[in-house]
Motif scaffolding. Sequence first.
Motif, PDB file in Angstrom:
ATOM      1  N   THR A  53       0.859  -1.181   0.000  1.00 60.60           N
ATOM      2  CA  THR A  53       0.000   0.000   0.000  1.00 60.60           C
ATOM      3  C   THR A  53       0.897   1.233   0.000  1.00 60.60           C
ATOM      4  O   THR A  53       2.093   1.142   0.302  1.00 60.60           O
ATOM      5  CB  THR A  53      -0.927   0.037   1.241  1.00 60.60           C
ATOM      6  OG1 THR A  53      -0.193   0.512   2.373  1.00 60.60           O
ATOM      7  CG2 THR A  53      -1.526  -1.321   1.544  1.00 60.60           C
ATOM      8  N   PRO A  54       0.372   2.404  -0.307  1.00 63.32           N
ATOM      9  CA  PRO A  54       1.221   3.606  -0.359  1.00 63.32           C
ATOM     10  C   PRO A  54       1.876   3.956   0.977  1.00 63.32           C
ATOM     11  O   PRO A  54       2.963   4.533   1.002  1.00 63.32           O
ATOM     12  CB  PRO A  54       0.243   4.700  -0.801  1.00 63.32           C
ATOM     13  CG  PRO A  54      -0.846   3.980  -1.512  1.00 63.32           C
ATOM     14  CD  PRO A  54      -0.992   2.674  -0.800  1.00 63.32           C
ATOM     15  N   GLU A  55       1.242   3.619   2.086  1.00 63.42           N
ATOM     16  CA  GLU A  55       1.748   4.022   3.391  1.00 63.42           C
ATOM     17  C   GLU A  55       2.604   2.951   4.061  1.00 63.42           C
ATOM     18  O   GLU A  55       3.609   3.243   4.710  1.00 63.42           O
ATOM     19  CB  GLU A  55       0.566   4.356   4.311  1.00 63.42           C
ATOM     20  CG  GLU A  55       0.955   4.756   5.721  1.00 63.42           C
ATOM     21  CD  GLU A  55      -0.263   5.011   6.587  1.00 63.42           C
ATOM     22  OE1 GLU A  55      -0.361   4.413   7.666  1.00 63.42           O
ATOM     23  OE2 GLU A  55      -1.127   5.814   6.170  1.00 63.42           O
ATOM     24  N   LEU A  56       2.206   1.681   3.900  1.00 60.79           N
ATOM     25  CA  LEU A  56       2.824   0.590   4.650  1.00 60.79           C
ATOM     26  C   LEU A  56       2.613  -0.712   3.886  1.00 60.79           C
ATOM     27  O   LEU A  56       1.561  -0.909   3.268  1.00 60.79           O
ATOM     28  CB  LEU A  56       2.160   0.494   6.038  1.00 60.79           C
ATOM     29  CG  LEU A  56       2.558  -0.668   6.937  1.00 60.79           C
ATOM     30  CD1 LEU A  56       3.976  -0.463   7.474  1.00 60.79           C
ATOM     31  CD2 LEU A  56       1.565  -0.788   8.107  1.00 60.79           C
ATOM     32  N   SER A  57       3.615  -1.581   3.907  1.00 66.57           N
ATOM     33  CA  SER A  57       3.479  -2.894   3.277  1.00 66.57           C
ATOM     34  C   SER A  57       3.642  -3.972   4.342  1.00 66.57           C
ATOM     35  O   SER A  57       4.428  -3.822   5.284  1.00 66.57           O
ATOM     36  CB  SER A  57       4.534  -3.077   2.184  1.00 66.57           C
ATOM     37  OG  SER A  57       4.367  -2.107   1.164  1.00 66.57           O
ATOM     38  N   ILE A  58       2.887  -5.041   4.217  1.00 62.49           N
ATOM     39  CA  ILE A  58       2.994  -6.154   5.162  1.00 62.49           C
ATOM     40  C   ILE A  58       3.304  -7.434   4.393  1.00 62.49           C
ATOM     41  O   ILE A  58       2.885  -7.618   3.249  1.00 62.49           O
ATOM     42  CB  ILE A  58       1.702  -6.324   5.985  1.00 62.49           C
ATOM     43  CG1 ILE A  58       0.465  -6.429   5.074  1.00 62.49           C
ATOM     44  CG2 ILE A  58       1.548  -5.187   6.969  1.00 62.49           C
ATOM     45  CD1 ILE A  58      -0.825  -6.725   5.829  1.00 62.49           C
ATOM     46  N   HIS A  59       4.040  -8.336   5.075  1.00 56.28           N
ATOM     47  CA  HIS A  59       4.530  -9.551   4.418  1.00 56.28           C
ATOM     48  C   HIS A  59       4.360 -10.732   5.363  1.00 56.28           C
ATOM     49  O   HIS A  59       4.649 -10.629   6.563  1.00 56.28           O
ATOM     50  CB  HIS A  59       6.007  -9.400   4.042  1.00 56.28           C
ATOM     51  CG  HIS A  59       6.338  -8.085   3.386  1.00 56.28           C
ATOM     52  ND1 HIS A  59       6.181  -7.861   2.042  1.00 56.28           N
ATOM     53  CD2 HIS A  59       6.787  -6.908   3.922  1.00 56.28           C
ATOM     54  CE1 HIS A  59       6.533  -6.613   1.752  1.00 56.28           C
ATOM     55  NE2 HIS A  59       6.897  -6.019   2.882  1.00 56.28           N
ATOM     56  N   TRP A  60       3.934 -11.861   4.842  1.00 62.72           N
ATOM     57  CA  TRP A  60       3.749 -13.085   5.618  1.00 62.72           C
ATOM     58  C   TRP A  60       4.538 -14.206   4.958  1.00 62.72           C
ATOM     59  O   TRP A  60       4.378 -14.457   3.758  1.00 62.72           O
ATOM     60  CB  TRP A  60       2.266 -13.438   5.686  1.00 62.72           C
ATOM     61  CG  TRP A  60       1.952 -14.752   6.348  1.00 62.72           C
ATOM     62  CD1 TRP A  60       1.529 -15.893   5.745  1.00 62.72           C
ATOM     63  CD2 TRP A  60       2.002 -15.038   7.748  1.00 62.72           C
ATOM     64  NE1 TRP A  60       1.318 -16.879   6.665  1.00 62.72           N
ATOM     65  CE2 TRP A  60       1.608 -16.385   7.912  1.00 62.72           C
ATOM     66  CE3 TRP A  60       2.352 -14.296   8.869  1.00 62.72           C
ATOM     67  CZ2 TRP A  60       1.546 -17.005   9.154  1.00 62.72           C
ATOM     68  CZ3 TRP A  60       2.298 -14.909  10.111  1.00 62.72           C
ATOM     69  CH2 TRP A  60       1.904 -16.241  10.257  1.00 62.72           C
ATOM     70  N   ASP A  61       5.403 -14.876   5.738  1.00 68.95           N
ATOM     71  CA  ASP A  61       6.223 -15.947   5.188  1.00 68.95           C
ATOM     72  C   ASP A  61       5.750 -17.330   5.617  1.00 68.95           C
ATOM     73  O   ASP A  61       6.459 -18.323   5.467  1.00 68.95           O
ATOM     74  CB  ASP A  61       7.691 -15.757   5.587  1.00 68.95           C
ATOM     75  CG  ASP A  61       7.912 -15.879   7.097  1.00 68.95           C
ATOM     76  OD1 ASP A  61       6.927 -16.152   7.823  1.00 68.95           O
ATOM     77  OD2 ASP A  61       9.064 -15.706   7.533  1.00 68.95           O
ATOM     78  N   GLY A  62       4.539 -17.389   6.168  1.00 67.42           N
ATOM     79  CA  GLY A  62       4.011 -18.650   6.650  1.00 67.42           C
ATOM     80  C   GLY A  62       4.144 -18.799   8.146  1.00 67.42           C
ATOM     81  O   GLY A  62       3.482 -19.653   8.744  1.00 67.42           O
ATOM     82  N   GLU A  63       4.991 -17.959   8.769  1.00 71.29           N
ATOM     83  CA  GLU A  63       5.202 -18.037  10.222  1.00 71.29           C
ATOM     84  C   GLU A  63       5.223 -16.665  10.887  1.00 71.29           C
ATOM     85  O   GLU A  63       4.717 -16.491  11.991  1.00 71.29           O
ATOM     86  CB  GLU A  63       6.510 -18.770  10.531  1.00 71.29           C
ATOM     87  CG  GLU A  63       6.522 -20.237  10.097  1.00 71.29           C
ATOM     88  CD  GLU A  63       7.828 -20.919  10.432  1.00 71.29           C
ATOM     89  OE1 GLU A  63       8.716 -20.248  10.998  1.00 71.29           O
ATOM     90  OE2 GLU A  63       7.972 -22.122  10.139  1.00 71.29           O
ATOM     91  N   VAL A  64       5.837 -15.696  10.220  1.00 73.13           N
ATOM     92  CA  VAL A  64       6.059 -14.384  10.823  1.00 73.13           C
ATOM     93  C   VAL A  64       5.501 -13.289   9.926  1.00 73.13           C
ATOM     94  O   VAL A  64       5.685 -13.332   8.699  1.00 73.13           O
ATOM     95  CB  VAL A  64       7.561 -14.143  11.081  1.00 73.13           C
ATOM     96  CG1 VAL A  64       7.783 -12.760  11.687  1.00 73.13           C
ATOM     97  CG2 VAL A  64       8.127 -15.222  12.002  1.00 73.13           C
ATOM     98  N   LEU A  65       4.839 -12.321  10.547  1.00 72.54           N
ATOM     99  CA  LEU A  65       4.339 -11.157   9.819  1.00 72.54           C
ATOM    100  C   LEU A  65       5.327 -10.016   9.995  1.00 72.54           C
ATOM    101  O   LEU A  65       5.714  -9.692  11.123  1.00 72.54           O
ATOM    102  CB  LEU A  65       2.965 -10.744  10.351  1.00 72.54           C
ATOM    103  CG  LEU A  65       2.255  -9.604   9.609  1.00 72.54           C
ATOM    104  CD1 LEU A  65       1.765 -10.074   8.248  1.00 72.54           C
ATOM    105  CD2 LEU A  65       1.079  -9.071  10.434  1.00 72.54           C
TER     106      LEU A  65
END
Length: 469
Positions: free
Chosen positions: A173-185
């Motif tokens: 997103t323009p303000e913040l990006s989030i990522h999930w690897d299957g265990e940790v956000l």
Amino acid sequence: MIDAHRVTLAAADDFDGWRVAARGLAEAGIPASAVIWQVDGGETDLFANSETGPRPVGPGFAVPRSFVDMAEKAICHSDPQRFGLLYAMLIKLRANRRAMEDSADPLLHRLEHMAKEVRRDLHKMHAFVRFREVEDQGGPRFVAWFEPDHHIVRAAAGFFVRRFTAMRWSILTPELSIHWDGEVLTESLGATRQDAPDGDPVEETWKTYYASIFNPARVKVEAMTKEMPKKYWKNMPETALIGELIAGAQAREAAMIESSAVLPKAGANLPASWQALKAEAAHCTRCGLYKCATQTVFGEGPLDAKIIFVGEQPGDQEDLAGRPFVGPAGQLFNAALEQAGIERAQTYITNAVKHFKFEPRGKRRIHQKPDTGEIDACRWWQEQERRLIKPALTVALGATAARSLTGKTVTISKVRGNPLTLADGNECWVTVHPSFLLRLPDEEVRRAERELFVEDLRRIRRRVSHLAP
């Protein structure tokens, strides 16, 4: 002059930081007008001192759960005044725990509206995020681009973790990006639309599927764009098809109207126009009921009828025979008409929904009530029937027929016995459906209700003789 207290929060959605600071300020008796709220990295107020506000001491004070729920949402709003407004409400609650019950309070109203807008934005993110598959060092990753109106990305993250636990994904997103690897956000800085992929091979399959299930008869464009603003369309593969599908549906409907509902200026063309309308209805696919029904059950009766009776839908026997009101309810209806002094052969009888909706149970087909979408999709046909026949009076047999004729939910007990005026100026009377009488378990009650039904029909006969002598 009182020095302003500056409170710097860690992030735009820092509810925990706001709560701690607000509690300390409230306990110290600091008025809302003396507090400057800002987010770390944002603009600094030159007239505020360097304090972050008094720290809370002691056990604190209780506030209603409804305030906490509202504040958790409102804190995510994009309005820069949200922190101060919430603090002002907190001060009110400290003085009066029932302040949340004052629905006339403009401050409370504004905060509730902000919380509502945040909830709506969360709903849109849940509904409108579309992932595209890419390859990175860890293998397949699914990446989506979204542009929220408010600071909701962290609040929405849990939904995607729960729903796509086994997937590796990123939402940019323009303000913040989030990522999930299957265990940790994890989080990272905001991105641009160019950082997200444009599409993947699965999208073509999805578009084909969406086009095949798209039902233009159920689409209300104004309502759809209100719920799903066009700003989200470019991120969703299926919405690229909507304009074309709707345009095609509207073109087909215009052609159908032109071919089947060319109304006569003189009575000589009336039978041909009605036959053309009936033939077109035989191939109706405006809702999904045609898939299981045996056939379309169109209306029948003289085209100069003074009364049109509109029922709910064909039943099992009507579906097989292709004629309305020939089953048990139809037999009761015939007897009631005769007792009221109305000849069925002189009336036109049709249904609000032209296909039988049922649930199979063994060898039996059990009637199911049509839903609002099915009623509205089929409404066009009864409108054309009435437009051709031009009755003096239309009778709605039951709530489904009343909904079809008036376009809104009608309580029979409230309108029974009193004429309504339809959108086209036609007079409408509402009574019960004959099947209602068949379902009554008590014989005495059934007899009394049948007499009321017959009296409704007598009243309708007298009214028609007055309208069209």
